[in-house]
Design an enzyme around this catalytic site. Structure first.
Site, PDB file in Angstrom:
ATOM      1  N   HIS A   1      -0.053   1.412   9.288  1.00 50.94           N
ATOM      2  CA  HIS A   1       0.891   2.244  10.048  1.00 50.94           C
ATOM      3  C   HIS A   1       0.924   3.664   9.460  1.00 50.94           C
ATOM      4  O   HIS A   1       0.364   3.911   8.387  1.00 50.94           O
ATOM      5  CB  HIS A   1       2.301   1.630  10.024  1.00 50.94           C
TER       6      HIS A   1
HETATM    7  C1  T46 Z   1       5.147   1.800   3.643  1.00 50.31           C
HETATM    8  C2  T46 Z   1       4.456   0.805   2.820  1.00 50.31           C
HETATM    9  C3  T46 Z   1       3.896   1.364   1.565  1.00 50.31           C
HETATM   10  C4  T46 Z   1      13.121  -3.184   6.228  1.00 50.31           C
HETATM   11  O1  T46 Z   1      13.921  -3.896   6.873  1.00 50.31           O
HETATM   12  N1  T46 Z   1      13.571  -2.119   5.512  1.00 50.31           N
HETATM   13  C5  T46 Z   1      12.752  -1.327   4.810  1.00 50.31           C
HETATM   14  O2  T46 Z   1      13.224  -0.359   4.184  1.00 50.31           O
HETATM   15  C6  T46 Z   1      11.353  -1.609   4.829  1.00 50.31           C
HETATM   16  C7  T46 Z   1      10.404  -0.728   4.052  1.00 50.31           C
HETATM   17  C8  T46 Z   1      10.910  -2.671   5.541  1.00 50.31           C
HETATM   18  N2  T46 Z   1      11.780  -3.451   6.234  1.00 50.31           N
HETATM   19  C9  T46 Z   1      11.281  -4.626   6.961  1.00 50.31           C
HETATM   20  C10 T46 Z   1      10.399  -4.307   8.147  1.00 50.31           C
HETATM   21  C11 T46 Z   1       9.484  -5.480   8.231  1.00 50.31           C
HETATM   22  O3  T46 Z   1      10.119  -6.471   9.003  1.00 50.31           O
HETATM   23  O4  T46 Z   1      10.447  -5.366   6.087  1.00 50.31           O
HETATM   24  C12 T46 Z   1       9.393  -5.975   6.797  1.00 50.31           C
HETATM   25  C13 T46 Z   1       8.068  -5.641   6.164  1.00 50.31           C
HETATM   26  O5  T46 Z   1       7.802  -4.261   6.329  1.00 50.31           O
HETATM   27  P1  T46 Z   1       6.349  -3.671   6.652  1.00 50.31           P
HETATM   28  O6  T46 Z   1       5.587  -4.616   7.476  1.00 50.31           O
HETATM   29  O7  T46 Z   1       6.525  -2.298   7.185  1.00 50.31           O
HETATM   30  O8  T46 Z   1       5.707  -3.635   5.173  1.00 50.31           O
HETATM   31  P2  T46 Z   1       4.415  -2.879   4.732  1.00 50.31           P
HETATM   32  O9  T46 Z   1       4.036  -3.378   3.421  1.00 50.31           O
HETATM   33  O10 T46 Z   1       3.384  -2.872   5.794  1.00 50.31           O
HETATM   34  O11 T46 Z   1       4.895  -1.336   4.615  1.00 50.31           O
HETATM   35  C14 T46 Z   1       5.858  -0.955   3.649  1.00 50.31           C
HETATM   36  C15 T46 Z   1       6.803   0.057   4.277  1.00 50.31           C
HETATM   37  O12 T46 Z   1       7.367  -0.473   5.471  1.00 50.31           O
HETATM   38  C16 T46 Z   1       6.132   1.350   4.633  1.00 50.31           C
HETATM   39  O13 T46 Z   1       7.110   2.349   4.832  1.00 50.31           O
HETATM   40  O14 T46 Z   1       4.788   2.974   3.632  1.00 50.31           O
HETATM   41  O15 T46 Z   1       5.250  -0.342   2.526  1.00 50.31           O
END
Ligand code: T46
Length: 387
Positions: free
Chosen positions: A290
């Site tokens: 993303h």
């Molecule tokens: C990034 C990389 C390095 C929340 O509810 N609150 C939060 O502050 C965050 C960061 C995530 N979430 C929820 C959203 C999803 O349902 O946690 C779940 C996993 O998040 P995501 O799939 O976005 O995780 P990554 O590892 O792909 O990305 C994360 C961060 O979201 C993003 O900002 O830059 O780590």
């Protein structure tokens, strides 16, 4: 006002003098009209009027100083000129009315002459200011190169100056976020207050304001309003990501461990609104896929090894986070994938914004489209905090 005089000097003082002359002219004209109209029964003499003119002149300087009605007069737009004109003349008129009401009998001055004088003064204030501004700008010798005020932070300063100089800009002033103690860097004056930066832009007729490596949100509303008033947009020098060194303190005995520190605004060019970390991920797992539209982030890996594949829409690079003293500063508009190279590696993130799923771009085609548009207009941002 001190800043206006400091940066404007002769130009600013020319407006003060002009103002004074306009006040005298309007009084002269108003008195002539009065005499012409009411001559036969007139008991109101020039001597009586001069006394009032002296009070008016004192009030004029007082209002200018206290309400700063000549602020950025050289570059303000017509609407602002009108607003400040109404403020300046209105406050002067009210102050004079109060003084005369308190100290003089109503027969000793002509209300009509004074009102007429202020009306003429108002018209002259607006009209002559516009003409004088035009004359000043026409006769101030324009430098050969475009002049710039650069906003950045200590760690990116030399790089920022260099990038602008490569584009043949003349960097006249530097504004440093949480700046170092230096007053001059590479012969360029460092400004330490936003008010001063706005004055410098105005009176030195700076052509552009460039931001290098800072989150837009670090620019305060005051500066946004001032630049908007002067018809200036903020320009960005392309800044996508950087590896930064995190201050780390070790110990003679390695078993004691090491301590790493990051300070908001000093090491990180944004205010930290959110902190999150990812643990217990197995080796060779991929996450991410993303980009963010608004969030600025600092990523670091205090334990383990994680690869960050970064894509700006045209090129892909991999950055490896494998030490606690290595940080990745990531600005918005970059697609990222994280690859865990070692089980249990910990990824920590400091972010400039609260969590908002709408601020994510999770579709790669959509990202490419966004990136194309973003890069095309990325050298200019119209900051609008209030919206
Ligand atoms: C990034 C990389 C390095 C929340 O509810 N609150 C939060 O502050 C965050 C960061 C995530 N979430 C929820 C959203 C999803 O349902 O946690 C779940 C996993 O998040 P995501 O799939 O976005 O995780 P990554 O590892 O792909 O990305 C994360 C961060 O979201 C993003 O900002 O830059 O780590």
């Amino acid at each position: 006002m001190k800043d206006e005089i400091y940066y404007g000097r002769i130009k600013y003082l020319s407006f003060v003098l002009l103002d004074f002359l306009l006040l005298l002219t309007s009084n002269y004209l108003a008195f002539q009209v009065y005499i012409f109209q009411y001559k036969p029964e007139n008991e109101y003499t020039l001597n009586k009027h001069i006394f009032v003119v002296i009070i008016m002149a004192v009030i004029d300087f007082f209002i200018t100083a206290v309400f700063n009605t000549l602020e950025r007069v050289l570059r303000r737009r017509k609407k602002k000129e009108l607003y400040e004109g109404i403020k300046h003349v209105g406050y002067s008129y009210i102050t004079l009315a109060v003084i005369l009401f308190l100290f003089r009998k109503s027969t000793d001055y002509s209300r009509l002459t004074i009102t007429l004088a202020y009306l003429i003064y108002f018209v002259l204030f607006i009209g002559v200011h516009i003409i004088w501004k035009y004359i000043l700008k026409k006769f101030i010798q324009k430098p050969a190169r475009k002049t710039v005020l650069l906003m950045t932070m200590d760690g990116f300063l030399n790089e920022g100056i260099q990038r602008l100089q490569e584009q043949d800009f003349d960097v006249r002033y530097i504004y440093l976020l949480k700046n170092s103690k230096a007053d001059i860097v590479e012969g360029i004056p460092v400004i330490k207050k936003w008010e001063r930066a706005a004055s410098a832009i105005c009176w030195d007729l700076i052509d552009r304001v460039y931001i290098y490596g800072l989150d837009h949100k670090m620019v305060p509303q005051y500066m946004i309003n001032a630049c908007r008033e002067m018809g200036l947009k903020f320009n960005l020098v392309d800044f996508t990501y950087r590896i930064i060194n995190i201050k780390t303190i070790g110990h003679d005995d390695p078993g004691f461990g090491i301590l790493s520190t990051l300070e908001e605004k000093r090491d990180i060019p944004f205010s930290i609104r959110r902190v999150y970390w990812i643990t217990e991920t197995e080796a060779e797992f991929h996450r991410g896929y993303h980009a963010h539209k608004l969030n600025c982030q600092l990523l670091f890996c205090p334990y383990g090894v994680i690869d960050l594949i970064l894509d700006d829409g045209t090129t892909r690079n991999t950055v490896t986070l494998d030490r606690p003293d290595k940080g990745l500063l990531l600005m918005p508009g970059i697609w990222r994938e994280m690859v865990w190279k070692k089980s249990g590696s910990v990824l920590c993130v400091l972010a400039s914004g609260y969590y908002d799923p709408k601020e994510y771009i999770r579709n790669y085609d959509e990202f490419l489209e966004y990136s194309r548009k973003y890069r095309a207009g990325s050298d200019k941002v119209n900051l609008n905090k209030s919206s």
